[in-house]
Design a protein around this motif. Structure first.
Motif, mmCIF file in Angstrom:
data_model
loop_
_atom_site.group_PDB
_atom_site.id
_atom_site.type_symbol
_atom_site.label_atom_id
_atom_site.label_comp_id
_atom_site.label_asym_id
_atom_site.label_seq_id
_atom_site.Cartn_x
_atom_site.Cartn_y
_atom_site.Cartn_z
ATOM 1 N N PHE A 151 26.193 -81.484 64.301
ATOM 2 C CA PHE A 151 26.830 -80.169 64.344
ATOM 3 C C PHE A 151 28.345 -80.349 64.395
ATOM 4 N N PRO A 152 29.101 -79.360 63.920
ATOM 5 C CA PRO A 152 30.567 -79.473 63.910
ATOM 6 C C PRO A 152 31.158 -79.318 65.301
ATOM 7 N N ILE A 153 32.292 -79.982 65.524
ATOM 8 C CA ILE A 153 33.016 -79.900 66.788
ATOM 9 C C ILE A 153 34.447 -79.470 66.483
ATOM 10 N N LYS A 154 34.959 -78.500 67.212
ATOM 11 C CA LYS A 154 36.341 -78.080 67.009
ATOM 12 C C LYS A 154 37.288 -79.215 67.400
ATOM 13 N N ALA A 155 38.374 -79.349 66.664
ATOM 14 C CA ALA A 155 39.307 -80.460 66.859
ATOM 15 C C ALA A 155 39.809 -80.530 68.294
ATOM 16 N N LYS A 156 40.097 -79.383 68.901
ATOM 17 C CA LYS A 156 40.657 -79.382 70.259
ATOM 18 C C LYS A 156 39.660 -79.962 71.265
ATOM 19 N N TYR A 157 38.375 -79.681 71.090
ATOM 20 C CA TYR A 157 37.362 -80.207 72.005
ATOM 21 C C TYR A 157 37.131 -81.699 71.751
ATOM 22 N N PHE A 158 37.226 -82.093 70.484
ATOM 23 C CA PHE A 158 37.078 -83.499 70.148
ATOM 24 C C PHE A 158 38.165 -84.328 70.814
ATOM 25 N N VAL A 159 39.416 -83.875 70.730
ATOM 26 C CA VAL A 159 40.533 -84.607 71.315
ATOM 27 C C VAL A 159 40.408 -84.665 72.832
ATOM 28 N N ILE A 160 40.074 -83.535 73.459
ATOM 29 C CA ILE A 160 39.926 -83.494 74.912
ATOM 30 C C ILE A 160 38.797 -84.429 75.350
ATOM 31 N N GLY A 161 37.667 -84.344 74.657
ATOM 32 C CA GLY A 161 36.528 -85.183 75.008
ATOM 33 C C GLY A 161 36.821 -86.660 74.839
ATOM 34 N N TYR A 162 37.507 -86.999 73.746
ATOM 35 C CA TYR A 162 37.850 -88.399 73.490
ATOM 36 C C TYR A 162 38.804 -88.910 74.570
ATOM 37 N N GLY A 163 39.752 -88.065 74.954
ATOM 38 C CA GLY A 163 40.692 -88.447 76.008
ATOM 39 C C GLY A 163 40.003 -88.702 77.337
ATOM 40 N N VAL A 164 39.048 -87.854 77.681
ATOM 41 C CA VAL A 164 38.306 -88.016 78.932
ATOM 42 C C VAL A 164 37.505 -89.316 78.907
ATOM 43 N N ILE A 165 36.883 -89.608 77.772
ATOM 44 C CA ILE A 165 36.109 -90.844 77.640
ATOM 45 C C ILE A 165 37.015 -92.064 77.812
ATOM 46 N N GLU A 166 38.190 -92.042 77.187
ATOM 47 C CA GLU A 166 39.120 -93.166 77.304
ATOM 48 C C GLU A 166 39.595 -93.339 78.738
ATOM 49 N N LEU A 167 39.836 -92.222 79.434
ATOM 50 C CA LEU A 167 40.254 -92.302 80.833
ATOM 51 C C LEU A 167 39.154 -92.924 81.679
ATOM 52 N N PHE A 168 37.925 -92.492 81.462
ATOM 53 C CA PHE A 168 36.792 -93.047 82.216
ATOM 54 C C PHE A 168 36.647 -94.538 81.957
ATOM 55 N N LEU A 169 36.704 -94.936 80.680
ATOM 56 C CA LEU A 169 36.545 -96.348 80.335
ATOM 57 C C LEU A 169 37.684 -97.188 80.883
ATOM 58 N N GLY A 170 38.903 -96.618 80.881
ATOM 59 C CA GLY A 170 40.049 -97.339 81.421
ATOM 60 C C GLY A 170 39.934 -97.568 82.911
ATOM 61 N N ILE A 171 39.475 -96.547 83.633
ATOM 62 C CA ILE A 171 39.313 -96.668 85.086
ATOM 63 C C ILE A 171 38.143 -97.596 85.416
ATOM 64 N N ALA A 172 37.072 -97.498 84.630
ATOM 65 C CA ALA A 172 35.892 -98.323 84.883
ATOM 66 C C ALA A 172 36.207 -99.801 84.698
ATOM 67 N N SER A 173 37.080 -100.108 83.718
ATOM 68 C CA SER A 173 37.511 -101.489 83.467
ATOM 69 C C SER A 173 36.330 -102.445 83.445
ATOM 70 N N ARG A 174 35.414 -102.189 82.525
ATOM 71 C CA ARG A 174 34.198 -102.997 82.449
ATOM 72 C C ARG A 174 34.514 -104.448 82.103
ATOM 73 N N SER A 175 33.743 -105.354 82.678
ATOM 74 C CA SER A 175 33.902 -106.775 82.399
ATOM 75 C C SER A 175 33.631 -107.044 80.923
ATOM 76 N N GLY A 176 34.538 -107.757 80.279
ATOM 77 C CA GLY A 176 34.362 -108.082 78.877
ATOM 78 C C GLY A 176 34.908 -107.035 77.938
ATOM 79 N N ASP A 177 35.402 -105.916 78.468
ATOM 80 C CA ASP A 177 35.970 -104.858 77.628
ATOM 81 C C ASP A 177 37.410 -105.222 77.293
ATOM 82 N N SER A 178 37.669 -105.510 76.017
ATOM 83 C CA SER A 178 39.005 -105.939 75.600
ATOM 84 C C SER A 178 39.818 -104.807 74.984
ATOM 85 N N VAL A 179 39.304 -103.585 75.055
ATOM 86 C CA VAL A 179 39.996 -102.435 74.465
ATOM 87 C C VAL A 179 41.063 -101.915 75.418
#
Length: 215
Positions: free
Chosen positions: A157-185
């Protein structure tokens, strides 16, 4: 294809090819052009710009997805803003992402830096890629065309650009804080691209009548 977008694609592809060819001869140019920790003896000022034109030469995926995003969204921003403003925005968000990455590294190493009796750990602090600038492009697209419908694999299904950007940002924040072992991103560098893109666009909106003078 707009001029700046086309040249960004060409430069990144040529740089990746140079990395790949030289790597086969035992030369890793990312050691000189990738972004090192600012207190490392390998850090050089030019790296804050050159790092965003380097990618992982071990595979094509890193380069492909970044350049695909530049092609899909960057050309739209360039046509809306014009080449000079788009180029300034691209470099500004890429540099901003690098600055944020340096800050994150400093925080990670704070205990080592503040105690002269502790030796700096030896793991490499190096980042490469256009991802910070790409996230800036995504932020710009989301702010200029917030209701544009995007189809994101695997969602049917389609996603509005504003929600895509917000969602992607939240995911990156979570992954950055989680700092998983072996994550080189470099997740916080991605967030840096979003942050600096937001700052610049808000500045432009505030100074609509005069912002073109900086070009």
């Amino acid at each position: 294809m707009p001029t700046v977008t086309k040249n960004i694609l060409i430069i990144n592809i040529l740089c990746w090819l140079a990395q790949y060819i030289l790597a086969s001869k035992g030369i890793n140019i990312a050691e000189y052009t990738g972004l090192h920790f600012i207190l490392s003896d390998k850090f050089m000022p030019h790296q804050i710009i050159t790092y965003m034109f380097m990618h992982d030469w071990n595979g094509i995926g890193h380069l492909f997805f970044n350049m695909f995003a530049v092609f899909m969204f960057g050309r739209t921003l360039e046509m809306a803003w014009g080449p000079k403003r788009f180029l300034f925005y691209y470099l500004f968000t890429g540099i901003g992402a690098g600055i944020v990455q340096e800050v994150v590294w400093t925080v990670e190493l704070w205990d080592y830096l503040s105690d002269p009796n502790i030796a700096i750990i030896t793991r490499p602090f190096l980042t490469v890629g256009a991802s910070g600038a790409v996230f800036g492009i995504l932020l710009g697209f989301g702010m200029l065309f917030p209701n544009a419908q995007l189809f994101i694999i695997p969602f049917p299904f389609p996603i509005k650009a504003k929600y895509f950007v917000i969602g992607y940002g939240v995911i990156e924040l979570f992954l950055g804080i989680a700092s998983r072992s072996g994550d080189s991103v470099a997740h916080f560098a991605h967030l840096g691209g979003l942050l600096f893109g937001l700052i610049l666009i808000l500045y432009w909106r505030k100074t609509t009548n005069t912002s073109d003078r900086i070009f």
